[in-house]
Design a protein around this motif. Sequence first.
Motif, PDB file in Angstrom:
ATOM      1  N   ASP A  12       0.848  -1.192   0.000  1.00  0.00           N
ATOM      2  CA  ASP A  12       0.000   0.000   0.000  1.00  0.00           C
ATOM      3  C   ASP A  12       0.885   1.243   0.000  1.00  0.00           C
ATOM      4  N   LEU A  13       0.261   2.410  -0.156  1.00  0.00           N
ATOM      5  CA  LEU A  13       1.042   3.649  -0.255  1.00  0.00           C
ATOM      6  C   LEU A  13       0.913   4.514   0.996  1.00  0.00           C
ATOM      7  N   ASN A  14       0.570   3.898   2.115  1.00  0.00           N
ATOM      8  CA  ASN A  14       0.359   4.698   3.329  1.00  0.00           C
ATOM      9  C   ASN A  14       1.575   5.517   3.731  1.00  0.00           C
ATOM     10  N   VAL A  15       2.756   4.916   3.614  1.00  0.00           N
ATOM     11  CA  VAL A  15       3.981   5.652   3.967  1.00  0.00           C
ATOM     12  C   VAL A  15       4.099   6.869   3.059  1.00  0.00           C
ATOM     13  N   PHE A  16       3.832   6.632   1.766  1.00  0.00           N
ATOM     14  CA  PHE A  16       3.919   7.734   0.819  1.00  0.00           C
ATOM     15  C   PHE A  16       2.956   8.852   1.201  1.00  0.00           C
ATOM     16  N   PHE A  17       1.713   8.506   1.517  1.00  0.00           N
ATOM     17  CA  PHE A  17       0.738   9.551   1.841  1.00  0.00           C
ATOM     18  C   PHE A  17       1.153  10.357   3.064  1.00  0.00           C
ATOM     19  N   GLN A  18       1.699   9.665   4.072  1.00  0.00           N
ATOM     20  CA  GLN A  18       2.148  10.387   5.265  1.00  0.00           C
ATOM     21  C   GLN A  18       3.290  11.346   4.927  1.00  0.00           C
ATOM     22  N   GLY A  38      -8.987   1.335  -4.458  1.00  0.00           N
ATOM     23  CA  GLY A  38      -9.925   2.339  -3.928  1.00  0.00           C
ATOM     24  C   GLY A  38      -9.278   3.193  -2.854  1.00  0.00           C
ATOM     25  N   ALA A  39      -8.654   2.528  -1.874  1.00  0.00           N
ATOM     26  CA  ALA A  39      -8.059   3.264  -0.754  1.00  0.00           C
ATOM     27  C   ALA A  39      -6.948   4.183  -1.255  1.00  0.00           C
ATOM     28  N   THR A  40      -6.187   3.692  -2.245  1.00  0.00           N
ATOM     29  CA  THR A  40      -5.081   4.504  -2.752  1.00  0.00           C
ATOM     30  C   THR A  40      -5.595   5.747  -3.464  1.00  0.00           C
ATOM     31  N   LEU A  41      -6.640   5.549  -4.282  1.00  0.00           N
ATOM     32  CA  LEU A  41      -7.213   6.714  -4.955  1.00  0.00           C
ATOM     33  C   LEU A  41      -7.752   7.712  -3.939  1.00  0.00           C
ATOM     34  N   CYS A  42      -8.354   7.179  -2.868  1.00  0.00           N
ATOM     35  CA  CYS A  42      -8.825   8.066  -1.804  1.00  0.00           C
ATOM     36  C   CYS A  42      -7.669   8.851  -1.206  1.00  0.00           C
ATOM     37  N   GLY A  43      -6.529   8.158  -1.039  1.00  0.00           N
ATOM     38  CA  GLY A  43      -5.355   8.836  -0.502  1.00  0.00           C
ATOM     39  C   GLY A  43      -4.955  10.010  -1.381  1.00  0.00           C
ATOM     40  N   TYR A  44      -4.952   9.775  -2.683  1.00  0.00           N
ATOM     41  CA  TYR A  44      -4.626  10.868  -3.606  1.00  0.00           C
ATOM     42  C   TYR A  44      -5.650  11.995  -3.500  1.00  0.00           C
ATOM     43  N   LEU A  45      -6.926  11.604  -3.434  1.00  0.00           N
ATOM     44  CA  LEU A  45      -7.976  12.628  -3.301  1.00  0.00           C
ATOM     45  C   LEU A  45      -7.737  13.456  -2.043  1.00  0.00           C
ATOM     46  N   GLY A  46      -7.398  12.752  -0.950  1.00  0.00           N
ATOM     47  CA  GLY A  46      -7.122  13.441   0.310  1.00  0.00           C
ATOM     48  C   GLY A  46      -5.980  14.427   0.154  1.00  0.00           C
ATOM     49  N   LEU A  47      -4.901  13.987  -0.519  1.00  0.00           N
ATOM     50  CA  LEU A  47      -3.748  14.869  -0.706  1.00  0.00           C
ATOM     51  C   LEU A  47      -4.148  16.108  -1.500  1.00  0.00           C
TER      52      LEU A  47
END
Lengths: 239, 305
Positions: free
Chosen positions: A51-57, A132-141
Amino acid sequence: MNQSWTIAKKELRSYFDSLVAYLLIIIFLAFTGFFTWISGNGDIFFRKQADLNVFFQTAMWTLFFFIPAITMKMIAEEKKSGTIELLLTKNINTLNLIIGKFLAAFLLVCIALGFTVVYYITVSRLGNFDHGATLCGYLGLLLMSAAFIGIGLFASSLTNNQIVAFLVALIIGVIFMFVFDILAGVQGGWLGELFYTLSINEHFSSISRGVIDTKDIIYFCSLTFLGITLSEYMISKRG
Amino acid sequence: MNIEVKNLAKTYGPQKAVDDISFSVKTGEILGFLGPNGAGKTTTMKIITNFIDKDNGDVQIQGDSVSTGNFKKNIGYLPEHNPLYEDMPVMDYLQYCAELQGVAKSKVDQRIREMIKLCGLNAEKHKKIGELSKGYRQRVGLAQAMIHDPEILILDEPTTGLDPNQIVEIRELIKRIGRSKTVILSTHILPEVEATCDRILIINKGKIVADGTADTLRKQASSNVITRLQISGAALNDIRNKLGLIPGVKSAQIMDLDSNRIEIESDHNIAEVIFRTIVKSNWVITEMIPVETKLEDIFRDLTLN
Protein backbone atom coordinates in the motif's frame (compact mmCIF):
# COMPACT_ATOMS: atom_id res chain seq x y z
CA MET A 1 -12.82 32.56 -15.90
CA ASN A 2 -10.75 33.13 -19.03
CA GLN A 3 -8.82 35.71 -17.13
CA SER A 4 -8.17 33.36 -14.22
CA TRP A 5 -6.67 31.01 -16.77
CA THR A 6 -4.52 33.82 -18.17
CA ILE A 7 -3.20 34.50 -14.68
CA ALA A 8 -2.67 30.80 -13.97
CA LYS A 9 -0.73 30.32 -17.21
CA LYS A 10 1.51 33.26 -16.43
CA GLU A 11 2.18 32.13 -12.86
CA LEU A 12 2.95 28.57 -13.92
CA ARG A 13 5.26 29.80 -16.63
CA SER A 14 7.12 31.99 -14.18
CA TYR A 15 7.64 28.94 -11.90
CA PHE A 16 9.00 26.88 -14.75
CA ASP A 17 11.06 29.74 -16.19
CA SER A 18 12.84 30.07 -12.90
CA LEU A 19 14.27 27.08 -11.05
CA VAL A 20 11.55 27.15 -8.40
CA ALA A 21 9.24 24.58 -9.97
CA TYR A 22 12.00 22.09 -10.79
CA LEU A 23 13.61 22.42 -7.38
CA LEU A 24 10.35 21.95 -5.54
CA ILE A 25 9.33 18.96 -7.62
CA ILE A 26 12.76 17.34 -7.19
CA ILE A 27 12.71 17.93 -3.44
CA PHE A 28 9.18 16.56 -3.20
CA LEU A 29 10.06 13.43 -5.14
CA ALA A 30 13.34 12.95 -3.29
CA PHE A 31 11.68 13.17 0.10
CA THR A 32 8.66 11.02 -0.63
CA GLY A 33 10.78 8.56 -2.64
CA PHE A 34 13.33 8.20 0.12
CA PHE A 35 10.82 7.52 2.87
CA THR A 36 8.60 5.34 0.72
CA TRP A 37 11.26 3.09 -0.74
CA ILE A 38 14.70 3.22 0.84
CA SER A 39 14.61 4.67 4.32
CA GLY A 40 14.84 1.16 5.76
CA ASN A 41 12.91 1.51 8.94
CA GLY A 42 9.27 2.01 7.95
CA ASP A 43 9.50 1.84 4.17
CA ILE A 44 7.36 -0.39 1.99
CA PHE A 45 9.75 -3.35 2.10
CA PHE A 46 9.99 -3.12 5.87
CA ARG A 47 6.22 -3.10 6.28
CA LYS A 48 5.76 -5.84 3.71
CA GLN A 49 2.41 -4.41 2.70
CA ALA A 50 1.46 -3.38 -0.83
CA ASP A 51 0.00 0.00 0.00
CA LEU A 52 1.04 3.65 -0.26
CA ASN A 53 0.36 4.70 3.33
CA VAL A 54 3.98 5.65 3.97
CA PHE A 55 3.92 7.73 0.82
CA PHE A 56 0.74 9.55 1.84
CA GLN A 57 2.15 10.39 5.26
CA THR A 58 5.43 11.69 3.84
CA ALA A 59 3.67 13.53 1.03
CA MET A 60 1.41 15.25 3.53
CA TRP A 61 4.39 16.59 5.45
CA THR A 62 6.34 17.51 2.37
CA LEU A 63 3.37 19.41 0.98
CA PHE A 64 2.98 21.11 4.32
CA PHE A 65 6.32 22.90 3.65
CA PHE A 66 6.20 22.77 -0.13
CA ILE A 67 2.94 24.70 -0.57
CA PRO A 68 3.82 27.80 1.48
CA ALA A 69 7.00 27.95 -0.58
CA ILE A 70 4.90 28.07 -3.75
CA THR A 71 2.32 30.54 -2.52
CA MET A 72 4.53 32.90 -0.52
CA LYS A 73 5.46 35.08 -3.47
CA MET A 74 2.13 35.01 -5.26
CA ILE A 75 0.65 38.17 -3.78
CA ALA A 76 3.46 39.46 -1.56
CA GLU A 77 5.76 39.96 -4.52
CA GLU A 78 3.12 41.77 -6.55
CA LYS A 79 2.68 44.10 -3.62
CA LYS A 80 6.39 44.64 -3.16
CA SER A 81 7.19 45.35 -6.81
CA GLY A 82 4.06 47.46 -7.28
CA THR A 83 2.74 45.26 -10.07
CA ILE A 84 -0.38 44.75 -7.99
CA GLU A 85 -1.32 48.27 -9.08
CA LEU A 86 -1.05 47.20 -12.71
CA LEU A 87 -3.10 44.08 -12.12
CA LEU A 88 -5.87 45.74 -10.18
CA THR A 89 -6.29 48.54 -12.68
CA LYS A 90 -6.63 45.99 -15.46
CA ASN A 91 -10.02 44.70 -16.44
CA ILE A 92 -10.04 41.74 -14.05
CA ASN A 93 -11.86 41.34 -10.79
CA THR A 94 -9.97 40.46 -7.65
CA LEU A 95 -11.67 37.11 -7.14
CA ASN A 96 -10.69 35.90 -10.63
CA LEU A 97 -7.17 37.08 -9.93
CA ILE A 98 -6.93 34.98 -6.75
CA ILE A 99 -8.57 31.99 -8.43
CA GLY A 100 -5.95 32.22 -11.19
CA LYS A 101 -3.15 32.15 -8.66
CA PHE A 102 -4.83 29.32 -6.80
CA LEU A 103 -5.10 27.30 -10.00
CA ALA A 104 -1.42 27.81 -10.78
CA ALA A 105 -0.34 26.51 -7.37
CA PHE A 106 -2.81 23.64 -7.53
CA LEU A 107 -1.62 22.59 -10.97
CA LEU A 108 1.98 22.63 -9.77
CA VAL A 109 1.03 20.30 -6.91
CA CYS A 110 -0.83 18.09 -9.38
CA ILE A 111 2.26 17.89 -11.57
CA ALA A 112 4.40 16.91 -8.58
CA LEU A 113 1.85 14.27 -7.54
CA GLY A 114 1.58 13.14 -11.14
CA PHE A 115 5.15 11.85 -11.05
CA THR A 116 4.28 9.58 -8.13
CA VAL A 117 1.89 7.60 -10.32
CA VAL A 118 5.04 5.55 -10.93
CA TYR A 119 4.91 4.52 -7.25
CA TYR A 120 1.28 3.60 -7.64
CA ILE A 121 1.94 1.36 -10.63
CA THR A 122 4.95 -0.26 -9.01
CA VAL A 123 3.30 -1.00 -5.69
CA SER A 124 0.09 -2.20 -7.31
CA ARG A 125 2.09 -5.07 -8.89
CA LEU A 126 3.76 -6.09 -5.66
CA GLY A 127 0.84 -7.74 -3.97
CA ASN A 128 -2.73 -7.49 -2.85
CA PHE A 129 -3.36 -3.82 -3.60
CA ASP A 130 -6.41 -1.75 -2.63
CA HIS A 131 -6.97 0.61 -5.56
CA GLY A 132 -9.92 2.34 -3.93
CA ALA A 133 -8.06 3.26 -0.75
CA THR A 134 -5.08 4.50 -2.75
CA LEU A 135 -7.21 6.71 -4.96
CA CYS A 136 -8.83 8.07 -1.80
CA GLY A 137 -5.36 8.84 -0.50
CA TYR A 138 -4.63 10.87 -3.61
CA LEU A 139 -7.98 12.63 -3.30
CA GLY A 140 -7.12 13.44 0.31
CA LEU A 141 -3.75 14.87 -0.71
CA LEU A 142 -5.37 17.04 -3.37
CA LEU A 143 -8.06 18.33 -1.02
CA MET A 144 -5.52 19.04 1.68
CA SER A 145 -3.26 20.81 -0.83
CA ALA A 146 -6.16 23.01 -1.90
CA ALA A 147 -6.74 24.00 1.71
CA PHE A 148 -3.03 24.71 2.25
CA ILE A 149 -2.94 26.81 -0.92
CA GLY A 150 -5.90 28.83 0.36
CA ILE A 151 -4.06 29.41 3.61
CA GLY A 152 -0.83 30.23 1.76
CA LEU A 153 -2.53 32.78 -0.48
CA PHE A 154 -4.13 34.43 2.50
CA ALA A 155 -0.74 34.63 4.26
CA SER A 156 0.78 36.10 1.12
CA SER A 157 -1.95 38.72 0.90
CA LEU A 158 -1.16 39.95 4.41
CA THR A 159 2.31 41.26 3.72
CA ASN A 160 4.74 42.35 1.04
CA ASN A 161 7.51 40.22 2.48
CA GLN A 162 7.80 36.69 1.12
CA ILE A 163 9.54 35.28 4.18
CA VAL A 164 6.82 36.64 6.44
CA ALA A 165 4.21 35.14 4.12
CA PHE A 166 5.97 31.76 4.26
CA LEU A 167 6.20 31.77 8.05
CA VAL A 168 2.63 32.95 8.57
CA ALA A 169 1.39 30.18 6.29
CA LEU A 170 3.42 27.65 8.28
CA ILE A 171 2.09 28.95 11.58
CA ILE A 172 -1.51 28.73 10.40
CA GLY A 173 -0.69 25.28 9.04
CA VAL A 174 0.76 24.18 12.38
CA ILE A 175 -2.37 25.40 14.15
CA PHE A 176 -4.58 23.33 11.89
CA MET A 177 -2.28 20.29 11.90
CA PHE A 178 -1.23 20.12 15.56
CA VAL A 179 -2.70 22.67 17.85
CA PHE A 180 -6.32 21.74 17.22
CA ASP A 181 -5.36 18.08 17.55
CA ILE A 182 -3.68 18.64 20.89
CA LEU A 183 -6.48 20.85 22.15
CA ALA A 184 -9.00 18.20 21.14
CA GLY A 185 -7.01 15.72 23.19
CA VAL A 186 -6.99 17.77 26.39
CA GLN A 187 -10.44 19.31 26.09
CA GLY A 188 -13.52 17.23 26.58
CA GLY A 189 -17.11 18.01 25.70
CA TRP A 190 -18.36 20.11 22.80
CA LEU A 191 -15.23 22.25 22.71
CA GLY A 192 -13.08 19.17 22.26
CA GLU A 193 -15.45 18.03 19.53
CA LEU A 194 -15.05 21.41 17.83
CA PHE A 195 -11.24 21.30 17.91
CA TYR A 196 -11.40 17.76 16.62
CA THR A 197 -13.55 18.92 13.68
CA LEU A 198 -11.14 21.76 12.91
CA SER A 199 -8.04 19.59 12.71
CA ILE A 200 -6.70 18.91 9.22
CA ASN A 201 -4.98 15.77 10.47
CA GLU A 202 -8.22 14.07 11.44
CA HIS A 203 -9.93 14.78 8.15
CA PHE A 204 -6.92 13.77 6.12
CA SER A 205 -6.36 10.49 7.91
CA SER A 206 -10.00 9.54 7.61
CA ILE A 207 -9.93 10.10 3.85
CA SER A 208 -6.60 8.36 3.36
CA ARG A 209 -7.95 5.32 5.17
CA GLY A 210 -10.31 5.02 2.23
CA VAL A 211 -13.41 6.47 3.77
CA ILE A 212 -14.89 9.30 1.76
CA ASP A 213 -17.17 11.26 4.02
CA THR A 214 -18.93 14.38 2.73
CA LYS A 215 -17.98 16.00 6.06
CA ASP A 216 -14.30 15.77 5.18
CA ILE A 217 -14.83 17.06 1.67
CA ILE A 218 -16.92 19.95 2.92
CA TYR A 219 -14.25 20.71 5.52
CA PHE A 220 -11.42 21.00 3.01
CA CYS A 221 -13.54 22.90 0.50
CA SER A 222 -14.65 25.44 3.07
CA LEU A 223 -11.07 25.95 4.26
CA THR A 224 -10.03 26.59 0.65
CA PHE A 225 -12.96 28.89 0.08
CA LEU A 226 -12.20 30.79 3.27
CA GLY A 227 -8.56 31.27 2.26
CA ILE A 228 -9.52 32.59 -1.16
CA THR A 229 -12.22 34.90 0.18
CA LEU A 230 -9.98 36.33 2.88
CA SER A 231 -7.20 36.96 0.36
CA GLU A 232 -9.68 38.73 -1.87
CA TYR A 233 -10.79 40.83 1.08
CA MET A 234 -7.22 41.72 2.03
CA ILE A 235 -6.40 42.82 -1.51
CA SER A 236 -9.60 44.79 -2.01
CA LYS A 237 -9.05 46.62 1.25
CA ARG A 238 -6.45 49.21 0.33
CA GLY A 239 -5.78 52.92 0.32
CA MET B 1 -14.72 60.09 -22.78
CA ASN B 2 -14.96 63.03 -20.46
CA ILE B 3 -13.60 62.90 -16.96
CA GLU B 4 -15.13 65.04 -14.26
CA VAL B 5 -13.42 65.38 -10.89
CA LYS B 6 -15.66 66.94 -8.27
CA ASN B 7 -14.50 68.13 -4.85
CA LEU B 8 -12.14 65.20 -4.54
CA ALA B 9 -10.49 64.73 -1.17
CA LYS B 10 -8.18 62.10 0.27
CA THR B 11 -6.41 62.06 3.60
CA TYR B 12 -3.52 59.87 4.69
CA GLY B 13 -3.34 60.05 8.45
CA PRO B 14 -2.89 63.70 9.39
CA GLN B 15 -1.86 64.70 5.88
CA LYS B 16 -4.34 65.92 3.31
CA ALA B 17 -3.00 64.43 0.10
CA VAL B 18 -5.80 65.79 -2.05
CA ASP B 19 -7.85 68.64 -0.70
CA ASP B 20 -11.12 69.39 -2.41
CA ILE B 21 -10.03 69.59 -6.03
CA SER B 22 -12.32 69.85 -9.03
CA PHE B 23 -11.54 69.85 -12.73
CA SER B 24 -12.69 68.24 -15.91
CA VAL B 25 -10.98 66.83 -18.97
CA LYS B 26 -12.63 66.39 -22.34
CA THR B 27 -12.01 63.96 -25.17
CA GLY B 28 -9.17 65.13 -27.37
CA GLU B 29 -7.55 67.06 -24.57
CA ILE B 30 -4.16 66.45 -23.02
CA LEU B 31 -4.06 67.64 -19.45
CA GLY B 32 -0.71 68.18 -17.81
CA PHE B 33 -0.59 67.67 -14.09
CA LEU B 34 2.14 69.75 -12.54
CA GLY B 35 3.23 70.07 -8.98
CA PRO B 36 6.13 69.62 -6.61
CA ASN B 37 6.79 66.20 -5.11
CA GLY B 38 4.05 65.18 -2.72
CA ALA B 39 1.53 67.64 -4.13
CA GLY B 40 -1.09 64.97 -4.68
CA LYS B 41 -0.66 64.23 -8.38
CA THR B 42 -0.18 60.50 -8.00
CA THR B 43 -2.96 60.18 -5.44
CA THR B 44 -5.40 61.90 -7.78
CA MET B 45 -4.39 59.60 -10.61
CA LYS B 46 -4.75 56.52 -8.44
CA ILE B 47 -8.25 57.61 -7.50
CA ILE B 48 -9.19 58.21 -11.13
CA THR B 49 -8.04 54.69 -12.01
CA ASN B 50 -9.96 53.41 -8.98
CA PHE B 51 -6.87 51.79 -7.49
CA ILE B 52 -7.49 53.59 -4.23
CA ASP B 53 -10.71 54.94 -2.82
CA LYS B 54 -11.49 58.58 -2.27
CA ASP B 55 -12.59 60.02 1.07
CA ASN B 56 -14.87 62.67 -0.31
CA GLY B 57 -16.14 63.99 -3.60
CA ASP B 58 -16.29 61.94 -6.76
CA VAL B 59 -14.61 61.13 -10.05
CA GLN B 60 -17.03 60.60 -12.89
CA ILE B 61 -16.47 59.31 -16.38
CA GLN B 62 -19.29 60.07 -18.78
CA GLY B 63 -21.44 60.86 -15.74
CA ASP B 64 -20.83 57.58 -13.88
CA SER B 65 -18.74 57.34 -10.77
CA VAL B 66 -15.50 55.35 -11.22
CA SER B 67 -16.02 53.54 -7.93
CA THR B 68 -19.30 51.99 -9.04
CA GLY B 69 -19.06 51.76 -12.82
CA ASN B 70 -16.42 49.50 -14.32
CA PHE B 71 -14.21 51.70 -16.47
CA LYS B 72 -11.06 49.59 -16.18
CA LYS B 73 -11.31 48.48 -19.81
CA ASN B 74 -11.54 52.11 -20.94
CA ILE B 75 -8.50 53.27 -19.02
CA GLY B 76 -4.85 52.74 -19.85
CA TYR B 77 -2.66 53.41 -16.87
CA LEU B 78 1.06 53.85 -16.46
CA PRO B 79 1.68 53.89 -12.71
CA GLU B 80 4.43 55.82 -10.99
CA HIS B 81 7.80 53.99 -11.03
CA ASN B 82 6.46 51.85 -13.89
CA PRO B 83 6.26 48.46 -12.15
CA LEU B 84 6.91 45.50 -14.49
CA TYR B 85 7.52 41.77 -14.29
CA GLU B 86 11.29 41.62 -14.58
CA ASP B 87 11.51 37.99 -15.61
CA MET B 88 8.96 38.15 -18.42
CA PRO B 89 9.93 38.67 -22.04
CA VAL B 90 8.47 41.82 -23.60
CA MET B 91 6.22 39.96 -26.04
CA ASP B 92 4.82 37.64 -23.37
CA TYR B 93 4.17 40.54 -21.08
CA LEU B 94 2.25 42.47 -23.72
CA GLN B 95 0.24 39.37 -24.55
CA TYR B 96 -0.54 38.87 -20.87
CA CYS B 97 -1.74 42.47 -20.56
CA ALA B 98 -3.81 42.21 -23.74
CA GLU B 99 -5.53 39.06 -22.50
CA LEU B 100 -6.20 40.56 -19.08
CA GLN B 101 -7.71 43.64 -20.67
CA GLY B 102 -10.02 41.44 -22.69
CA VAL B 103 -8.65 42.19 -26.15
CA ALA B 104 -10.33 39.75 -28.56
CA LYS B 105 -8.16 36.69 -29.22
CA SER B 106 -8.05 37.33 -32.95
CA LYS B 107 -6.77 40.84 -32.40
CA VAL B 108 -4.14 40.21 -29.73
CA ASP B 109 -1.26 39.53 -32.12
CA GLN B 110 -2.11 42.52 -34.24
CA ARG B 111 -2.31 44.85 -31.22
CA ILE B 112 1.03 43.60 -29.91
CA ARG B 113 2.65 44.22 -33.30
CA GLU B 114 1.18 47.71 -33.43
CA MET B 115 2.37 48.57 -29.93
CA ILE B 116 5.87 47.26 -30.61
CA LYS B 117 6.06 49.40 -33.70
CA LEU B 118 4.51 52.44 -32.07
CA CYS B 119 6.79 52.33 -29.04
CA GLY B 120 9.92 51.35 -30.96
CA LEU B 121 10.43 48.06 -29.17
CA ASN B 122 11.20 45.91 -32.18
CA ALA B 123 14.87 45.29 -31.38
CA GLU B 124 14.11 44.39 -27.77
CA LYS B 125 10.90 42.42 -28.11
CA HIS B 126 12.37 39.03 -27.20
CA LYS B 127 14.44 40.26 -24.27
CA LYS B 128 13.36 39.87 -20.69
CA ILE B 129 12.06 43.11 -19.23
CA GLY B 130 14.69 42.99 -16.48
CA GLU B 131 17.42 43.22 -19.11
CA LEU B 132 16.08 46.42 -20.67
CA SER B 133 17.43 49.90 -20.07
CA LYS B 134 15.25 52.39 -18.27
CA GLY B 135 14.09 54.08 -21.45
CA TYR B 136 12.97 50.81 -22.97
CA ARG B 137 11.23 49.78 -19.78
CA GLN B 138 9.33 53.05 -19.96
CA ARG B 139 8.30 52.20 -23.52
CA VAL B 140 7.09 48.80 -22.37
CA GLY B 141 5.07 50.59 -19.68
CA LEU B 142 3.50 52.83 -22.29
CA ALA B 143 2.83 49.89 -24.58
CA GLN B 144 0.99 47.96 -21.87
CA ALA B 145 -1.07 51.04 -21.04
CA MET B 146 -2.20 51.42 -24.65
CA ILE B 147 -2.48 47.77 -25.66
CA HIS B 148 -6.27 47.66 -25.45
CA ASP B 149 -6.68 50.98 -27.25
CA PRO B 150 -8.28 52.73 -24.26
CA GLU B 151 -10.29 55.93 -24.50
CA ILE B 152 -8.55 57.36 -21.48
CA LEU B 153 -4.83 57.38 -20.78
CA ILE B 154 -3.49 58.15 -17.33
CA LEU B 155 0.28 58.48 -17.38
CA ASP B 156 2.20 59.11 -14.20
CA GLU B 157 5.52 60.67 -15.21
CA PRO B 158 5.75 59.00 -18.60
CA THR B 159 9.13 60.41 -19.65
CA THR B 160 11.29 59.85 -16.57
CA GLY B 161 14.50 58.08 -17.41
CA LEU B 162 14.33 58.70 -21.13
CA ASP B 163 17.13 60.33 -23.07
CA PRO B 164 16.34 63.61 -24.91
CA ASN B 165 15.66 61.85 -28.22
CA GLN B 166 13.33 59.40 -26.61
CA ILE B 167 11.57 62.20 -24.74
CA VAL B 168 10.82 63.92 -28.03
CA GLU B 169 9.54 60.65 -29.51
CA ILE B 170 7.32 59.86 -26.56
CA ARG B 171 5.95 63.40 -26.54
CA GLU B 172 5.08 63.12 -30.21
CA LEU B 173 3.45 59.79 -29.48
CA ILE B 174 1.36 61.19 -26.66
CA LYS B 175 0.35 64.16 -28.77
CA ARG B 176 -0.74 61.93 -31.62
CA ILE B 177 -2.79 59.75 -29.29
CA GLY B 178 -4.18 62.75 -27.49
CA ARG B 179 -6.02 63.99 -30.56
CA SER B 180 -8.71 61.37 -30.25
CA LYS B 181 -8.44 60.34 -26.60
CA THR B 182 -8.50 61.80 -23.15
CA VAL B 183 -5.01 62.02 -21.68
CA ILE B 184 -3.90 63.03 -18.22
CA LEU B 185 -0.18 63.05 -17.61
CA SER B 186 1.82 64.15 -14.64
CA THR B 187 5.34 65.43 -14.65
CA HIS B 188 7.61 67.88 -13.01
CA ILE B 189 9.51 68.61 -16.16
CA LEU B 190 8.13 71.98 -17.14
CA PRO B 191 9.09 72.22 -20.81
CA GLU B 192 7.35 68.89 -21.19
CA VAL B 193 3.91 70.16 -20.31
CA GLU B 194 4.38 73.10 -22.58
CA ALA B 195 5.41 70.86 -25.43
CA THR B 196 2.68 68.26 -25.06
CA CYS B 197 -0.26 69.52 -23.09
CA ASP B 198 -3.28 71.52 -24.19
CA ARG B 199 -3.98 72.48 -20.63
CA ILE B 200 -1.96 72.72 -17.47
CA LEU B 201 -3.13 72.09 -13.96
CA ILE B 202 -0.75 73.08 -11.21
CA ILE B 203 -1.45 71.58 -7.83
CA ASN B 204 0.29 72.25 -4.58
CA LYS B 205 -0.36 70.67 -1.20
CA GLY B 206 -3.45 68.97 -2.54
CA LYS B 207 -5.05 72.11 -3.93
CA ILE B 208 -5.33 73.39 -7.47
CA VAL B 209 -3.39 76.64 -7.74
CA ALA B 210 -3.60 77.22 -11.48
CA ASP B 211 -5.62 75.85 -14.38
CA GLY B 212 -5.32 76.90 -18.00
CA THR B 213 -3.13 76.88 -21.10
CA ALA B 214 0.50 77.87 -20.82
CA ASP B 215 -0.38 81.27 -22.30
CA THR B 216 -3.21 82.05 -19.91
CA LEU B 217 -1.01 81.03 -16.99
CA ARG B 218 1.65 83.45 -18.19
CA LYS B 219 -0.85 86.24 -18.45
CA GLN B 220 -2.22 85.50 -15.02
CA ALA B 221 1.19 85.24 -13.45
CA SER B 222 2.65 88.52 -14.55
CA SER B 223 1.21 91.55 -16.18
CA ASN B 224 4.66 92.93 -16.90
CA VAL B 225 6.07 92.63 -20.38
CA ILE B 226 9.78 92.41 -20.83
CA THR B 227 11.40 93.43 -24.11
CA ARG B 228 15.07 93.03 -25.00
CA LEU B 229 16.64 95.43 -27.43
CA GLN B 230 19.94 95.76 -29.18
CA ILE B 231 20.44 99.32 -30.32
CA SER B 232 23.34 101.35 -31.66
CA GLY B 233 23.65 104.91 -32.92
CA ALA B 234 24.12 106.82 -29.69
CA ALA B 235 25.58 106.42 -26.22
CA LEU B 236 23.82 103.57 -24.53
CA ASN B 237 23.15 105.63 -21.43
CA ASP B 238 21.33 108.31 -23.44
CA ILE B 239 19.28 105.70 -25.21
CA ARG B 240 18.31 104.14 -21.93
CA ASN B 241 17.30 107.45 -20.41
CA LYS B 242 15.17 108.37 -23.38
CA LEU B 243 13.43 105.01 -23.54
CA GLY B 244 12.82 105.19 -19.82
CA LEU B 245 10.64 108.25 -20.39
CA ILE B 246 8.11 106.42 -22.57
CA PRO B 247 4.78 106.20 -20.73
CA GLY B 248 4.17 102.75 -19.34
CA VAL B 249 7.82 101.84 -18.93
CA LYS B 250 8.60 100.69 -15.43
CA SER B 251 12.30 100.24 -15.82
CA ALA B 252 14.95 100.32 -18.48
CA GLN B 253 18.25 98.68 -17.76
CA ILE B 254 21.49 98.21 -19.57
CA MET B 255 22.16 94.50 -19.83
CA ASP B 256 25.45 94.47 -21.62
CA LEU B 257 27.53 97.49 -22.61
CA ASP B 258 29.64 95.74 -25.25
CA SER B 259 26.74 94.41 -27.28
CA ASN B 260 24.48 97.42 -26.63
CA ARG B 261 21.66 95.46 -25.04
CA ILE B 262 18.88 97.06 -23.04
CA GLU B 263 16.02 95.41 -21.23
CA ILE B 264 12.75 97.25 -20.79
CA GLU B 265 10.01 96.24 -18.41
CA SER B 266 6.59 97.75 -19.04
CA ASP B 267 3.08 97.16 -17.74
CA HIS B 268 1.69 96.42 -21.19
CA ASN B 269 3.03 95.68 -24.63
CA ILE B 270 4.61 98.90 -25.95
CA ALA B 271 6.77 97.46 -28.68
CA GLU B 272 5.29 99.81 -31.25
CA VAL B 273 5.99 102.95 -29.22
CA ILE B 274 9.52 101.81 -28.53
CA PHE B 275 10.11 101.18 -32.20
CA ARG B 276 8.75 104.61 -33.23
CA THR B 277 10.90 106.36 -30.62
CA ILE B 278 13.99 104.62 -31.92
CA VAL B 279 13.20 105.44 -35.54
CA LYS B 280 12.50 109.07 -34.66
CA SER B 281 15.85 109.36 -32.88
CA ASN B 282 17.62 107.84 -35.88
CA TRP B 283 19.14 104.98 -33.91
CA VAL B 284 19.72 101.56 -35.40
CA ILE B 285 17.79 98.66 -33.96
CA THR B 286 19.26 95.23 -34.61
CA GLU B 287 17.29 93.14 -32.17
CA MET B 288 13.92 93.33 -30.46
CA ILE B 289 12.85 90.28 -28.50
CA PRO B 290 9.77 89.98 -26.34
CA VAL B 291 10.78 87.88 -23.34
CA GLU B 292 8.17 85.41 -22.20
CA THR B 293 7.74 84.77 -18.54
CA LYS B 294 9.15 81.35 -17.97
CA LEU B 295 6.83 78.62 -16.84
CA GLU B 296 9.44 77.82 -14.21
CA ASP B 297 8.89 81.24 -12.66
CA ILE B 298 5.12 80.81 -12.63
CA PHE B 299 5.53 77.40 -11.10
CA ARG B 300 7.84 78.71 -8.40
CA ASP B 301 5.53 81.64 -7.70
CA LEU B 302 2.54 79.39 -7.28
CA THR B 303 4.03 76.55 -5.34
CA LEU B 304 6.51 78.20 -3.01
CA ASN B 305 4.05 80.42 -1.18
